[in-house]
Design a protein around this motif. Structure first.
Motif, short mmCIF file in Angstrom:
data_model
loop_
_atom_site.label_atom_id
_atom_site.label_comp_id
_atom_site.label_asym_id
_atom_site.label_seq_id
_atom_site.Cartn_x
_atom_site.Cartn_y
_atom_site.Cartn_z
N LYS A 1 0.83 -1.20 0.00
CA LYS A 1 0.00 0.00 0.00
C LYS A 1 0.86 1.25 0.00
CE LYS A 1 -3.66 -2.16 2.79
NZ LYS A 1 -4.42 -2.05 4.06
N SER A 2 0.28 2.34 -0.49
CA SER A 2 0.95 3.63 -0.36
C SER A 2 0.93 4.03 1.11
CB SER A 2 0.26 4.69 -1.22
OG SER A 2 -1.09 4.85 -0.85
N PRO A 3 1.83 4.94 1.55
CA PRO A 3 1.93 5.30 2.97
C PRO A 3 0.65 5.97 3.51
CG PRO A 3 3.90 5.96 1.78
CD PRO A 3 2.90 5.56 0.75
N TYR A 4 0.46 5.86 4.81
CA TYR A 4 -0.63 6.56 5.48
C TYR A 4 -0.17 7.96 5.88
CZ TYR A 4 -3.05 2.07 5.98
OH TYR A 4 -3.68 0.88 5.72
N ILE A 5 -1.09 8.92 5.84
CA ILE A 5 -0.82 10.27 6.33
C ILE A 5 -2.01 10.71 7.20
CG2 ILE A 5 0.61 10.92 4.35
CD1 ILE A 5 -1.78 12.43 3.20
N THR B 1 1.92 10.01 -3.53
CA THR B 1 1.31 9.06 -4.46
C THR B 1 2.19 8.82 -5.67
OG1 THR B 1 -0.92 9.71 -3.79
CG2 THR B 1 -0.70 8.63 -5.93
N TYR C 1 -5.35 12.56 8.60
CA TYR C 1 -6.52 13.20 8.00
C TYR C 1 -6.45 14.70 8.25
CZ TYR C 1 -8.80 8.58 7.75
OH TYR C 1 -9.12 7.29 7.47
N ALA D 1 -0.03 14.83 -0.38
CA ALA D 1 -0.56 13.49 -0.66
C ALA D 1 -0.27 13.07 -2.10
CB ALA D 1 -2.07 13.47 -0.39
#
Length: 332
Positions: A150-154, A185, A156, A181
């Motif tokens: 998965k792409s990284p979490y950032i 991506t 909200y 973001a």
């Protein structure tokens, strides 16, 4: 009332021709994958991918026959040796299928926007919908097997804020703002593309028959490794994870499953995808240091692609695409 026959436009001919040649390559690749896959769930994905490619070839052949347009040579059974030893793992078969489906969605969407005749629009709409189904199936299986990267979490966004300083665009000197973001991506996407490309050139470099092709694959591995290091640095500086590598999926075999012609075409396809990805990333990267880095990587990949095209031309492997009439020659 008699229906007037509508000729194919340049964009329609080009889209169909490209679709045919590319899917003739995928038929060879998926036939080889299916000869060696052991995982039943992955086998079903590969069978679906092969079936779609064969359907596309049938539709385009019918259209070209009706129009009196030559059928492309593309790739044939002489370009694949399905009995050659296994060169990739089952997991790579699945990764590869998803990445090719992802690229095909972009390609089909671009072609569809430039089609006019109803039957051609319907063909590419069908290509889009069926490829979306394949993409979803591959993603679901990767997720269920714990193999998806998965792409990284950032965090909200809790409240809307506006950019107030030009420092948002900076990046060469001093403190740098966090990645957006979309910058994350595109870094993620380009790292994945380079991982896939490096895996392919590693494998192809082991089995290619011509020395100039083997040398080109070695150069491609060095280039992809360099780009991975450059792109990964941006994520690492923001304390974000870097997508995994698939190099371990290449098995130590030396007998070629594919002709040098098809391997060079596959890498040219990957180079074109990389160039397109870099171009899009430039437009979506406000930070000047990131945009300038992509510009440099873009130029390096374009030069690599050109040298690959020269090898294909040297060995008479490059099929001439449909072109405009040479009016100057006709008027001599």
């Amino acid at each position: 009332m008699e229906q007037h026959h509508i000729r194919l436009t340049a964009s329609e001919i080009g889209g169909l021709w490209t679709n045919y040649v590319t899917d003739s390559m995928f038929i060879c690749i998926f036939q080889y994958f299916l000869q060696h896959v052991e995982d039943r769930e992955i086998q079903q994905i590969l069978e679906h991918a092969l079936d779609l490619a064969e359907q596309h070839i049938q539709v385009i052949t019918k259209i070209f026959h009706e129009e009196g347009h030559a059928i492309p040579l593309g790739f044939t059974e002489g370009d694949v040796h399905v009995s050659a030893p296994r060169l990739f793992s089952d997991e790579f078969f699945l990764f590869f299928t998803k990445q090719m489906a992802k690229g095909a969605l972009v390609t089909y969407g671009g072609i569809l926007a430039l089609t006019f005749r109803k039957d051609i629009r319907e063909h590419f709409m069908s290509c889009l919908s069926s490829t979306m189904e394949l993409f979803n199936e591959a993603t679901d299986l990767l997720m269920s097997k714990g193999l998806e990267v998965k792409s990284p979490y950032i965090p909200y966004i809790e409240q809307v804020d506006m950019v107030e300083k030009q420092h948002f665009l900076a990046g060469w000197f001093g403190d740098q703002r966090p990645l957006t973001a979309m910058e994350i991506t595109n870094l993620y996407t380009n790292i994945q593309t380079n991982h896939l490309g490096r895996t392919l050139v590693t494998a192809f470099g082991q089995v290619a028959q011509h020395e100039d092709v083997r040398s080109y694959m070695r150069r491609g591995k060095e280039l992809a490794s360099k780009h991975l290091e450059v792109l990964g640095k941006f994520l690492a500086e923001s304390d974000l994870p870097i997508p995994m590598t698939w190099d371990a999926s290449v098995l130590p075999e030396s007998k070629a499953p594919f002709s040098d012609k098809i391997m060079m075409f596959m890498i040219s396809l990957m180079s074109a995808s990389g160039i397109g990805n870099y171009g899009f990333a430039i437009s979506a990267s406000p930070r000047r240091d990131i945009a300038s880095t992509y510009s440099r990587l873009f130029a390096e990949t374009a030069l690599f692609a050109e040298d690959g095209a020269n090898i294909e031309i040297k060995h008479a492997w490059m099929e001439k695409p449909p072109q405009a009439a040479n009016r100057a020659a006709l008027m001599k």
